[in-house]
Structure formats: C-alpha cells, structure tokens
Design an enzyme around this catalytic site. Structure first.
Site, short mmCIF file in Angstrom:
data_model
loop_
_atom_site.label_atom_id
_atom_site.label_comp_id
_atom_site.label_asym_id
_atom_site.label_seq_id
_atom_site.Cartn_x
_atom_site.Cartn_y
_atom_site.Cartn_z
N HIS A 47 0.83 -1.20 0.00
CA HIS A 47 0.00 0.00 0.00
C HIS A 47 0.87 1.25 0.00
O HIS A 47 0.60 2.21 0.72
CB HIS A 47 -0.92 0.00 1.23
CG HIS A 47 -1.93 -1.09 1.24
ND1 HIS A 47 -2.64 -1.46 2.37
CD2 HIS A 47 -2.36 -1.93 0.25
CE1 HIS A 47 -3.46 -2.46 2.07
NE2 HIS A 47 -3.31 -2.75 0.79
N THR A 48 1.90 1.29 -0.82
CA THR A 48 2.91 2.33 -0.73
C THR A 48 2.38 3.71 -1.13
O THR A 48 1.74 3.88 -2.16
CB THR A 48 4.11 1.97 -1.63
OG1 THR A 48 4.47 0.61 -1.38
CG2 THR A 48 5.29 2.86 -1.31
#
Length: 509
Positions: free
Chosen positions: A450-451
């Site tokens: 989930h960068t």
C-alpha cells in the site's frame, strides 16, 4: 503523431482514469504511455478471475518485482503491476475508501480544503456504481467502477462473522460509509466474480475517441525539462529511445517508480542527485525522503474439515479495530480473511480443501518511515527502498496487538466450527510473551503493498494539492505517491480518486 496536450505516464490505478477523463474533452489530445503490455484482445480469464491475486504469484508476467527492504535486515520483493490497469490488474480487488480522518489530515498537510471528505465525496460517488447500497447519499450508481461486497455465505466467512459477534465487535455493514469500524464484508471492484481494473472500467468507452492514443511497452526513462518547463519524455520501446513532446506531463507511475523517475529527471534532493552526476532541475528534498505503507503478517489456521472453493472472490470478511496507541485512528488494525490458502494464492489456483488458510493482519496507523534513494543515473539500476518497519516500540506493539486480535478470533467457539487450531508452530506461550511474539513477527514480516508518500503534497512537500511539481511548470504527479501518508484502509480506491481529482484539476484549473 501530433503533439498531445497531455501525456500521461502509466496506465494504472490513477493513470487510466486521468487519460480517460481528459479525453472526454474532444479538444484535448491525450497520449497514455504504459510500460507494460496493452492487451489487444482483452485480458485473459486468469487475470480477471476475482478469486485470483496475480500479484501473489511469483514470476507472473504482469508483475514487476521491485527489490526492497522491510527492515535493514529483511530484504523483500514488492510486486507491482506492469500491464494496462497497473496494480488494479494484479491486486486483491479490495476497494475500501479512505476514512474521513485521512482526508482531514491530508487537507491539513496539503493546505487545501479540496482534500476534505466533503469536497471529495462527489468524486467518490461519480467513480462508482455501488450495487449493494444504491440508494444512500454516500454512493453513486452510474460510475465506471462496479462495487460489490464479498458475500459472507462461505462457511469460513460465516464463522468469522459469528466470531466477531462473539467477541463483541460491532457490525459495520458498509465499509465505505464512514461508520464505526467493526466487522463487515469487503467492498470489491468486481462484477459477477470478475475483476474490473481501471483499464476495463475507464478505457473501453474512451478507446474509440480519436483524441486518445494508448501505447504499451513504452517505459519512460526521463522527463524532458527545458527552462524549468516539462516539454515531454524520453521512453524506451523495443530497446530504442523515443522522444515524445507534450503540452503537459502527468506522471502516474506509482509510489515506487514515480519518485525514481523524478530523480532521474533532476527532481529531488539536489546534493544526492549531483553526487550521481544528474543535472539538478528542482531541489525537492521530500522526493523519496520517506515511505508510508502497512506492515502485514499472515496468521494461518488449520480447517476442521474440508472447505469449499469460494464462488466469486478470495476475500471473506474484514475486521477493523483500534490499537491501544492509535489515538484518533479508530480502526487502525485490520484482520482480513482469505478464503483460499496461501499456497493457492501463490500458485494461482482456487481450491481450498484441507490446506491451511490465513488471516492477513495489518497495522494501518498513518506513519512515515524509511525512504527511497536513487543510487545511479542508470535507469536500469533500481533505487534503494527501505520501508522502515519495526523501527519504534509503537510499531512492534501494534503488530503484536494485530496478531493477538487474529488469535482471539481463532480461539472463539464460533470459529472453532471450521478451525482445528492455528497452523503456525506457536502456542499461547508465544502469543502472551512480547519478546517471543516480536521474534515471530520479525521472521514472518511482510507488507500490504500500500505504498504512499514518496512525492508528498504540501507546502514543504514536492507537489501542491493539485499534484503540480514545485518549481517545474507543466509537470504533475497523480498517484498514491502524493498522499503524505497511507490511509487507514488499502489505497486502491483512493488511487482512482486521485486520478479523478487530477483530471478535474487539469480540465478546470
């Protein structure tokens, strides 16, 4: 070809949205360059089966593996979509909105109320067709992304729902309605068990427009900047460089590729770029200065009897609860149910049976750590990426809480109807011992992919609230890298929202 008004780099969760929305204006010429393939005859069935997660399959052709470090001692490979639709083609079809608190925090950090929940709600509604809650004021019914919630009729999902009730967790009927966090079904971007990525949601209707050109297998290597203005890009196609000029460039390459591309183009921390022999265009130290993501662990359990194959999605229910140190971040711990064994997810199969299944537990507390550092002017050399997990006592404490939350579910009488016990070789002694559990966490640590936060917006960031890069005219960023930190939920839906907001900003400055 003629010089396009807007050139979009990357056809993923945000880029496909930007290109499609801009091309609705017949006077706007749009060129979309995608590094991966653009399927000529549609996506293969295996890519669209919502029970499969291509990103979990090692060596999948639609995935680009990115070397990273979760901690200094823990190397890891982060999969990113390299195909039209980007990571929305290879992820788990989890499509939960960010929380109201996220939007309030981002609006404050960006210094612009356009990021408040009230201001973005019309865009959230416009991008979806919610088939489960079509009549509520929070939802849209005519948008391009179909939203359906995972059914809870699978025996393991029903047992999880009963276990959550046994533990006293509130029911959260609609995870996209900003209600009190609790247990509920997972909203997904699917239709009849089929993945609807952003390419399928946004581009089919735009494909026939003469003012939109989509080119695959074009990897952008640098942005052309002349006299402080972005005038195009240099891409590589079939092993050869190709220059494309444009009136404006919008970079939507993702939170790991976008900051690296900016660095290679002379945008980032000046002293570091100069050391690499890169001509500095804009000194923006915040590019790559930190990363925001969600650490994740798999807590596996052994079924009491053979479990059926899920019919439409690999996802079961999801539980959100607050950590003891989460402050106002209500629901910052997530226990996400997989109805398939990890071996099935990594192997690309859909059978459950007797194999151990898993809860994916994540800490969603917004935080920034680690960073991304370009180490060479050669675009073939990947950047050094450090997620900075487990760096503080709070980090470790929240992960212990998340694992213990999943353990409590396994220990209920309700879940005991399907569960014969944990599959991992730990017992109550490990669960109750902080030091022993910390060691288990270190050896099993993963990430939720989930960068965010590598090109943050704000006066002290790299871009403004419209994604315009500070100090460079005609250049914008529109992907999750602009979020100052990751939301309290997975960011796939927010990536689509970013595309919608960027297109609106370009069309109506």
């Amino acid at each position: 070809m003629s010089i396009p008004d807007v050139l979009v780099v990357g056809g993923g969760g945000s880029g496909a949205v930007v290109a499609s929305r801009l091309s609705e204006d017949t006077d706007c010429e749009v060129l979309l360059l995608e590094a991966g393939p653009v399927p000529d005859h549609g996506f293969p069935d295996a890519s669209l089966d919502a029970r499969l997660v291509p990103g979990a399959q090692p060596g999948h052709p639609d995935v680009r593996p990115v070397p990273v470090h979760l901690t200094p001692e823990h190397p890891y490979t982060a999969p990113r979509g390299r195909v039209l639709g980007g990571s929305t083609t290879v992820n788990g079809c989890y499509f939960i909105r960010a929380r109201r608190a996220d939007f309030a925090r981002w609006a404050g950090q960006a210094g612009d109320a356009r990021w408040s929940y009230e201001r973005v709600l019309p865009f959230l509604r416009a991008m979806e067709a919610d088939f489960d809650h079509p009549d509520g004021p929070a939802h849209g019914t005519a948008g391009p992304v179909p939203v359906r919630r995972a059914a809870l009729d699978h025996p393991a999902a029903a047992a999880f729902a009963a276990a959550a009730g046994e533990l006293g967790h509130p029911a959260e009927v609609d995870k996209n309605a900003q209600d009190q966090p609790g247990f509920g079904a997972v909203p997904t971007n699917t239709r009849a068990g089929r993945r609807v990525n952003t390419a399928l949601a946004y581009l089919p209707g735009a494909a026939a427009r003469p003012n939109l050109t989509v080119r695959g297998e074009h990897t952008v290597r640098s942005i052309v900047i002349e006299c402080g203005r972005a005038t195009g890009v240099v891409a590589e196609h079939a092993g050869r460089p190709v220059v494309f000029l444009a009136g404006e460039v919008v970079v939507c390459a993702g939170a790991l590729v976008t900051p690296h591309l900016l660095n290679l183009s002379g945008i980032g921390p000046a002293w570091r770029l100069a050391d690499l022999g890169i001509h500095v265009v804009a000194d923006l130290p915040s590019v790559g200065a930190a990363i925001s993501d969600h650490p994740q662990l798999a807590v596996t359990w052994q079924p009491r009897h053979s479990l059926p194959t899920p019919e439409s999605t690999w996802l079961g229910g999801v539980l959100h609860l607050a950590s003891s140190s989460g402050g106002q971040s209500a629901g910052d711990l997530e226990v996400l149910q997989s109805l398939l064994p990890l071996t099935a997810l990594t192997g690309g199969t859909v059978s459950a049976g007797w194999a151990a299944s898993a809860f994916l537990v994540s800490v969603l507390t917004p935080r920034r750590s680690g960073g991304l550092r370009t180490v060479s002017a050669d675009p073939e050399v990947p950047p050094h990426v450090d997620y900075g997990y487990l760096a503080t006592p709070d980090d470790r404490g929240r992960l212990r809480e998340a694992v213990r939350a999943a353990w409590r579910v396994l220990s209920t009488a309700a879940f005991g109807e399907v569960c014969a016990g944990p599959a991992e070789p730990f017992d109550r002694g490990v669960i109750d011992d902080d030091r022993a559990l910390d060691q288990w966490v270190r050896t099993h640590l993963g990430t939720a992919q989930h960068t965010c936060g590598t090109v943050p917006m704000g006066p002290r960031g790299a871009v403004d609230a419209h994604g315009r890069v500070h100090g460079v005219t005609g250049l914008r960023v529109a992907d999750t890298s602009v979020l100052p930190d990751a939301p309290l939920r997975g960011p796939a839906a927010t990536a689509v929202l970013i595309g919608e907001l960027a297109a609106e900003s370009l069309r109506r400055p």
